[in-house]
Design an enzyme around this catalytic site. Structure first.
Site: not given
Lengths: 318, 730
Positions: A164, A227, A263
């Site tokens: 991430d 995300k 996300k």
């Protein structure tokens, strides 16, 4: 009686290879905040409220969870305890009562700092739970590029299945789309086989339009997931950010055929919030996105509330 | 369904709003409803009743009373008796009733939500989250006006007994938008809900009882179009409010012509939805979804049409239709079976006329009055459906290349009450919003019905008019002499000139118009003695001549001030960051027949009010008024452009203005006709205008006190207010 079901897919079947930077597309993107807010306001009323639908949706929220710990005081021991929870988040008797195989019901991933990847990998062997590591100068992205790339490589080397990463917000705020594209491309290369989840940090991008644009550039550069937030910005995952990003993902899928994952993360603490996010994804992206291969929720405290809600739903107080 | 199965489909499952509160309420009343007259529920004389259906199931829901003419009379009498008490009730007391009513609606929200959903088929997400909260909002806003209206509108009085004929579209919200301001203003009301959707109004009247509203202030009659007609025709009704189809509105205008009843009409028409290439297309698609039930005319910029329509088809493919009581339902049934037939027919004709039809792959429920969302593209410009108000989930798409084309398309389609404009460029959005001929424009939004502004309550007030004593004997009311020339050619030329001058004049700023009018007043002032002498020479009364000329000059100054002050207003609506701009716009070309009793003062008041607001005028004048001729002479010299004021004369000795007035009223180049003459003449004007969009303002043979007339009244008649919603935020 259990019906024949397909196994839940956690890893995308095809990765998004990215496309050349399309500045025309980026320039054409428009977002109207008020209209997005009105849309967001209609979502919670669709939240499933009846059984067994609510239970099923909560289970799915749990299966899409990136169980996260990103604190200065994280220790290998703490991470191992978290991993145990990630493998078996719910009591086996409760799941069997619902006709579910306990081995199927675990969170999608555990998300930690690079230093703790090995601890997580060790605890999750053979569980089906993936290990994600934040990287690239998380959370602010204010490190030299070489350091950030090295961090990604290091996390993958230590065994992370997913990284991430944060973008340098400055590229967005200055409109340097080419620089952003090149940077994410480099992240993708550094990540190699690991899934690349690109955090655009909505709360620091100034406008919803820039959120849409940054999301699109990240996908063009080969993000597997986009995300919303690091969880460290002043404003984290709002439904408005979610709608804007989901629409960018939808547009990208429609134009390129690649289904990039989405996300939301940051500030999602309650089962109700989690359901709202599932509703959002179902409404804006469709059911195809409602599995961990295309949808994750990043959260740390959420699991406790989902567990509480499920206990309550399956064993209601007399 | 098992949890395992649901995990495969991720279906929502039912998210039902309980119909129980409504069902219990219906059962407790034997599913049968009387009329509400003088705070009592009574059976209709004759005992006739009719059945209403739940449109989602086509099954009977309740029986309502069919009011007879006698019942309507009883209701109007009750309202008339209540009027004296209610109008004398202090504003703050009226406000408290409205506030109590708002609270009752809030308290009974679940009942009203379920009842309204059963009765109309509107998806419950809409009734619960939008409609019922807006009912509360409108009642509270009206309570505010009850407090403030005396201060905001001095020298005004309630119009009296109001007949309110409500539509089936958001019936309870429409009720609150009408009843709230009427009660705030001190009017009493006879309500007549749409035949298919009476139940919300019935429940509302019960709430009135609970808050102890004095008997007769609000009364309810139910039934079909005959009841509407009995209400319109009743001599005790002072004002009729109607929302509905234009053809019904036209018939209503004909019925009311010459009766002196004020009309508050909201006539439907196509809902135009314009999408520009710089719009947030995904949000625009949701905007379409929000309003899809009433049907939309999509006007889309060519460069994004394919993208927009592709997105729209994908979204419609995912729309959910079915039980309106389910919170996941996006699209409910239409209200009535007849309407379903009409929509089907319109679609068949559209296909026959060459339009390409698209419908989603899924099917609508067989029971109930459901129609699938339908999109027409490649629609021939002449196709019937391009100008139809469909009132069902039908979308008609056309494309444009430039903003100007978009405006022309919208105005050709002939928007009804509302239009929606989608562009992220504020310059484009506002420019187009200003040019589309419609009452409300939603920029980047749809279906915003927040309670805002003064117009709502002012519609139920009128200036407390003192009738004047004519200063001079009226000119002889001669019969139309046999030698009277054909009035058409001069009218034709005058209207043509006025139309030509309109775009330029309406585009001038209020400041410029004010400057010109001040100059005009100044030059007239300079010729004061001369003009007075000439007027006195005709009338032989120097004193009154001087008084009238001086009053005219004063009025001219006042109207010059108004030209620069007729500003509209801006406020913030609810939700936050929704700017609402009420923009005054000229009505267009106004035909004016001036009063005879004060020729110069009447002429100045009316004509200058018209042009001050940006209209151009065709003025009918007798040839015997020398002061007026002087005035007309100085127009050009003062900078009033040619064609802004056009005079058509008639013989003041042998003729009447009525033949000219009729010619004007029948002329489709005019947007309004003002007539100040005989009662018969007024009726003829109202009749002639009934079938057209022309507005009328008439005096019905009364002699008004022109000396003390409030200029604002004239300016208001010269102005239409367009409300533009401008949500903002980044």
């Amino acid at each position: 009686m259990a019906t024949a079901t397909q196994p839940l897919q956690i890893e995308p079947s095809a990765r998004n290879p990215g496309i050349p930077l399309d500045l025309g597309w980026i320039g054409d993107m428009r977002v109207n905040r008020s209209a997005v807010e009105r849309r967001a306001a209609t979502l919670p009323s669709r939240r499933p409220a009846k059984q067994p639908y609510q239970v099923a949706w909560l289970i799915r929220a749990l299966q899409c969870l990136d169980l996260t710990t990103l604190s200065g005081d994280d220790t290998p021991g703490g991470v191992r305890r978290l991993c145990a929870k990630a493998r078996s988040p719910l009591r086996a008797d409760l799941l069997e009562g619902l006709g579910l195989d306990p081995a199927e019901v675990h969170v999608a991933a555990v998300c930690v700092y690079p230093n703790l990847v090995e601890a997580a990998v060790g605890s999750l062997q053979g569980s089906g739970v993936r290990v994600a590591s934040v990287a690239a100068g998380f959370p602010a992205g204010q490190m030299p590029l070489r350091t950030r790339l090295g961090e990604i490589e290091e996390a993958v080397r230590r065994g992370a299945d997913e990284v991430d990463v944060v973008i340098a917000r400055a590229h967005v705020l200055q409109g340097h789309w080419q620089a952003l594209y090149d940077e994410v491309r480099a992240f993708r290369e550094a990540a190699g086989p690991a899934l690349l989840k690109v955090i655009v940090a909505c709360g620091e991008l100034g406008t919803l339009r820039q959120v849409a644009q940054a999301t699109a550039v990240a996908m063009m550069a080969g993000a597997d997931f986009v995300k919303t937030s690091t969880g460290k910005e002043a404003v984290n995952a709002t439904l408005e950010f979610g709608i804007v990003m989901a629409r960018a993902v939808r547009e990208y899928a429609q134009r390129t055929g690649f289904q990039v994952g989405f996300k939301p993360a940051g500030g999602i603490r309650t089962a109700r919030q989690a359901l709202d996010w599932l509703v959002l994804v179902k409404e804006e992206l469709g059911e195809a996105w409602l599995d961990p291969a295309r949808f994750r929720i990043g959260a740390s405290a959420l699991l406790d509330d989902i567990e509480r809600q499920l206990e309550h739903s399956c064993h209601p107080m007399p | 369904m098992t949890v395992r199965e649901i995990l495969q489909t991720m279906a929502y499952g039912p998210i039902p709003e309980s119909p129980e509160p409504a069902l219990q309420w219906l059962e407790a009343r034997g599913r049968s409803f009387g009329l509400f007259i003088g705070n009592r529920w009574i059976e209709p004389t004759g005992g006739a009743s009719f059945e209403t259906l739940n449109p989602a199931t086509a099954t009977p829901l309740a029986r309502s009373s069919r009011a007879s003419a006698g019942d309507v009379d009883a209701a109007v009498r009750a309202a008339t008796e209540a009027l004296e008490v209610w109008r004398a009730t202090p504003g703050h007391v009226r406000a408290r009733f409205l506030y109590a009513l708002a609270r009752q609606v809030h308290t009974h929200a679940r009942l009203l939500t379920a009842l309204e959903t059963l009765d109309t088929g509107t998806p419950v997400r809409r009734t619960r989250e939008v409609e019922i909260p807006l009912v509360v909002r409108h009642l509270l806003h009206s309570a505010g006006w009850a407090h403030l209206s005396e201060r905001a509108f001095p020298h005004h009085e309630p119009v009296g007994v109001c007949g309110q004929i409500l539509p089936w579209h958001f019936p309870l919200l429409s009720l609150a938008r009408r009843v709230g301001p009427a009660l705030a203003a001190g009017c009493t009301v006879v309500l007549k809900p749409a035949e298919f959707t009476p139940l919300g109004a019935v429940a509302f009247c019960e709430l009135l009882q609970e808050v102890g509203l004095p008997p007769g202030v609000v009364n309810l009659v139910t039934g079909d179009a005959q009841v509407d007609e009995a209400l319109i025709d009743h001599p005790g009704i002072h004002q009729v409010a109607f929302t509905g189809p234009p053809e019904v509105g036209r018939a209503l205008r004909r019925r009311a012509a010459g009766t002196g009843k004020a009309l508050e009409l909201e006539l439907g028409g196509p809902f135009c939805f314009a999408v520009f290439d710089d719009a947030d297309l995904d949000s625009a698609v949701e905007g379409v979804v929000d309003a899809i039930g009433v049907g939309l005319h999509l006007v889309v910029q060519e460069s994004v049409a394919d993208r927009f329509l592709t997105k729209l088809r994908a979204r419609v493919e995912r729309l959910r239709t079915g039980d309106p009581l389910d919170h996941t339902t996006d699209l409910g049934p239409v209200v009535a079976p007849g309407q379903l037939e009409r929509i089907r027919h319109l679609c068949e004709v559209a296909v026959r006329e060459g339009a390409r039809m698209w419908q989603p792959s899924w099917e609508v429920p067989k029971e109930g009055f459901f129609f699938p969302p339908t999109l027409f593209t490649d629609v021939p410009p002449s196709a019937t459906i391009t100008r139809a108000e469909v009132l069902g989930p039908v979308l008609v798409a056309t494309t444009f290349r430039t903003p100007q084309e978009a405006v022309e398309l919208a105005n050709t389609i002939g928007c009804g009450l509302v239009a929606s404009v989608w562009s992220e460029d504020i310059s484009t959005a506002l420019d187009v919003a200003r040019q589309i001929r419609t009452g409300t424009v939603w920029v980047n939004s749809t279906n915003l019905f927040d309670a805002t502004g003064r117009e709502a309550v002012r519609a139920y007030l009128r200036p407390a008019r003192r009738l004047g004593v004519p200063v001079r004997a009226p000119c002889p009311e001669g019969a139309e002499g046999p030698a009277a020339p054909d009035p058409r050619p001069p009218v034709e030329a005058a209207v043509e000139a006025a139309r030509r001058a309109l775009p330029g004049w309406r585009a001038t700023s209020g400041h410029t118009r004010a400057q010109i009018l001040y100059d005009l007043a100044h030059s007239l002032q300079g010729r004061l003695g001369e003009v007075v002498r000439r007027v006195a020479g005709m009338t032989g009364d120097a004193q009154s001549a001087r008084a009238e000329v001086e009053a005219s000059i004063r009025r001219l100054f006042a109207l010059a001030a108004w030209a620069d002050q007729n500003d509209g207003w801006v406020c913030h609506g609810h939700p936050p960051r929704h700017l609402v701009a009420a923009v005054p716009e000229p009505v267009g070309v106004i035909g004016i027949v001036c009063p005879k009793e004060v020729p110069l003062l009447g002429f100045v008041t009316l004509t200058v009010a018209a042009i001050a607001a940006g209209n151009t005028a065709v003025v009918v004048l007798s040839d015997v008024h020398p002061g007026v001729a002087d005035f007309v002479q100085v127009l050009g010299a003062s900078g009033v452009p040619a064609g802004v004021i056009n005079v058509v004369g008639y013989s003041g000795v042998t003729g009447t203005p009525d033949p000219l007035a009729r010619t004007l009223a029948q002329h489709n180049g005019l947007d309004a006709v003002w007539y100040f003459g005989s009662a018969e003449g007024a009726r003829a004007v109202e009749l002639a205008c009934a079938g057209t969009p022309q507005r009328t303002w008439v005096s019905r043979g009364e002699s008004w006190d022109w000396w003390n007339l409030d200029e604002e009244e004239a300016v208001r008649h010269a102005t239409q207010v367009k409300v533009i919603w401008i949500p903002y935020g980044t």
